[in-house]
Write a protein that holds these residues in place. Sequence first.
Motif, PDB file in Angstrom:
ATOM      1  N   TYR A   1      -9.988 -52.274  65.897  1.00  0.00           N
ATOM      2  CA  TYR A   1     -10.901 -51.784  67.080  1.00  0.00           C
ATOM      3  C   TYR A   1     -10.273 -51.552  68.200  1.00  0.00           C
ATOM      4  O   TYR A   1     -10.272 -50.654  68.984  1.00  0.00           O
TER       5      TYR A   1
ATOM      6  N   SER B   1     -13.113 -55.050  74.849  1.00  0.00           N
ATOM      7  CA  SER B   1     -13.906 -53.903  74.004  1.00  0.00           C
ATOM      8  C   SER B   1     -13.724 -54.023  72.522  1.00  0.00           C
ATOM      9  O   SER B   1     -14.571 -54.065  71.658  1.00  0.00           O
TER      10      SER B   1
ATOM     11  N   GLN C   1     -16.834 -55.179  69.947  1.00  0.00           N
ATOM     12  CA  GLN C   1     -17.136 -54.301  68.914  1.00  0.00           C
ATOM     13  C   GLN C   1     -17.365 -55.040  67.466  1.00  0.00           C
ATOM     14  O   GLN C   1     -18.280 -54.879  66.696  1.00  0.00           O
TER      15      GLN C   1
ATOM     16  N   SER D   1     -24.445 -54.021  68.014  1.00  0.00           N
ATOM     17  CA  SER D   1     -24.816 -52.716  68.775  1.00  0.00           C
ATOM     18  C   SER D   1     -26.354 -53.048  69.085  1.00  0.00           C
ATOM     19  O   SER D   1     -26.500 -52.524  70.332  1.00  0.00           O
ATOM     20  N   ASP D   2     -27.120 -53.528  68.199  1.00  0.00           N
ATOM     21  CA  ASP D   2     -28.420 -53.637  68.533  1.00  0.00           C
ATOM     22  C   ASP D   2     -28.683 -54.519  69.834  1.00  0.00           C
ATOM     23  O   ASP D   2     -29.775 -54.204  70.725  1.00  0.00           O
TER      24      ASP D   2
ATOM     25  N   VAL E   1     -26.918 -54.855  72.542  1.00  0.00           N
ATOM     26  CA  VAL E   1     -26.318 -53.914  73.638  1.00  0.00           C
ATOM     27  C   VAL E   1     -27.584 -53.020  73.863  1.00  0.00           C
ATOM     28  O   VAL E   1     -28.191 -52.611  75.028  1.00  0.00           O
ATOM     29  N   ALA E   2     -28.292 -52.274  72.775  1.00  0.00           N
ATOM     30  CA  ALA E   2     -29.205 -51.514  72.860  1.00  0.00           C
ATOM     31  C   ALA E   2     -30.507 -52.092  73.423  1.00  0.00           C
ATOM     32  O   ALA E   2     -31.133 -51.428  74.263  1.00  0.00           O
TER      33      ALA E   2
ATOM     34  N   MET F   1     -17.718 -48.120  75.064  1.00  0.00           N
ATOM     35  CA  MET F   1     -18.440 -48.806  74.093  1.00  0.00           C
ATOM     36  C   MET F   1     -19.836 -49.210  74.090  1.00  0.00           C
ATOM     37  O   MET F   1     -20.528 -48.887  73.390  1.00  0.00           O
ATOM     38  N   TRP F   2     -20.114 -49.657  75.191  1.00  0.00           N
ATOM     39  CA  TRP F   2     -21.654 -49.867  75.590  1.00  0.00           C
ATOM     40  C   TRP F   2     -22.498 -48.715  75.390  1.00  0.00           C
ATOM     41  O   TRP F   2     -23.792 -48.736  74.996  1.00  0.00           O
TER      42      TRP F   2
ATOM     43  N   ASP G   1     -22.969 -47.659  71.949  1.00  0.00           N
ATOM     44  CA  ASP G   1     -23.832 -48.751  71.191  1.00  0.00           C
ATOM     45  C   ASP G   1     -25.322 -48.757  71.723  1.00  0.00           C
ATOM     46  O   ASP G   1     -26.220 -49.229  71.142  1.00  0.00           O
ATOM     47  N   GLY G   2     -25.752 -47.840  72.874  1.00  0.00           N
ATOM     48  CA  GLY G   2     -27.162 -47.637  73.078  1.00  0.00           C
ATOM     49  C   GLY G   2     -27.387 -48.000  74.856  1.00  0.00           C
ATOM     50  O   GLY G   2     -28.553 -47.893  74.973  1.00  0.00           O
TER      51      GLY G   2
END
Length: 300
Positions: free
Chosen positions: A15, A193, A197, A202-203, A205-206, A240-241, A244-245
Amino acid sequence: MIESLQREGIYLWYYFSLQFSQIFRYWVLGMVLGSAVSVFLKDYIHRAFRSLQGKRLGGWGIIAASALGIASPLCMYGTIPLAAAFSRSGIRDDWLAAFMMSSILLNPQLILYSMVLGTTPLAIRIASCFLCGIAAGLLIRFAYQEKAFFNFSGFGEPTSRDTDPDPLLRFLKNLGRNVKATGPMFLLGVALSALFQRYVPSDLVADLFGDNRGFGVLMAATIGVPLYACGGGTIPLLQMWLVDGMSMGSAAAFMITGPATKITNLGAVKIVLGTKRFAAYLVFTVLFALLTGWIVDIIV
């Protein structure tokens, strides 16, 4: 246990190296541009601002001042002695407010850094910082017509570290200082970052910054206050954010409150404002960030 740690190390290195390869060239180009502007164009930019004095521009001067603030390569600690000199030469406080506000938020080096985020976030960052400078100038113009807003007592003429007679050596020395100042935070940003990751779904962050957009903007504006260290350090996290959404409005809010409440910037601003006006500065910054984020999410 050892195999597990080795596996985690491989994941984190993957990453890290992926993020590093994506953003490294923008960081290098940003430093080169920032040093070039600082060494070869800074005086022209500041003379252009000083030349506004005496012209009957009225409120239009605020627009020019905000644009020149973005073009200026100086950090806030370099901008304040310069602003003090501008003030002594007769530059109005509303123009100074616009210049200083936009200078806090953005500079040519950070514009190039932000290119890695994509065309839309870059355009939003430039437009929002420009408008924030204008808004600050207009507030000072109408709220402080009869009295001074800034207190520059005790500030002498600004000094420059770019004094080598050889232009190439001047540029290389400035670039070296730039690498030393931004390099550690850039690497820290890439490392953070990589950790996000690997270990933050990622959910999440979304959910925080994307799906519930009104709350997401508020959250982004809030975390921008303690989290922001420098532009180069937060660009990898923002990239990255967004993948991720994170909503564009949340990113816009973070990009305003972050640099405006950076610890070194706060210390410099507090010196020239005093306690009450410093509190007003913080309130203005957060409210402008929230309003910008909500409007961006509606439009985008």
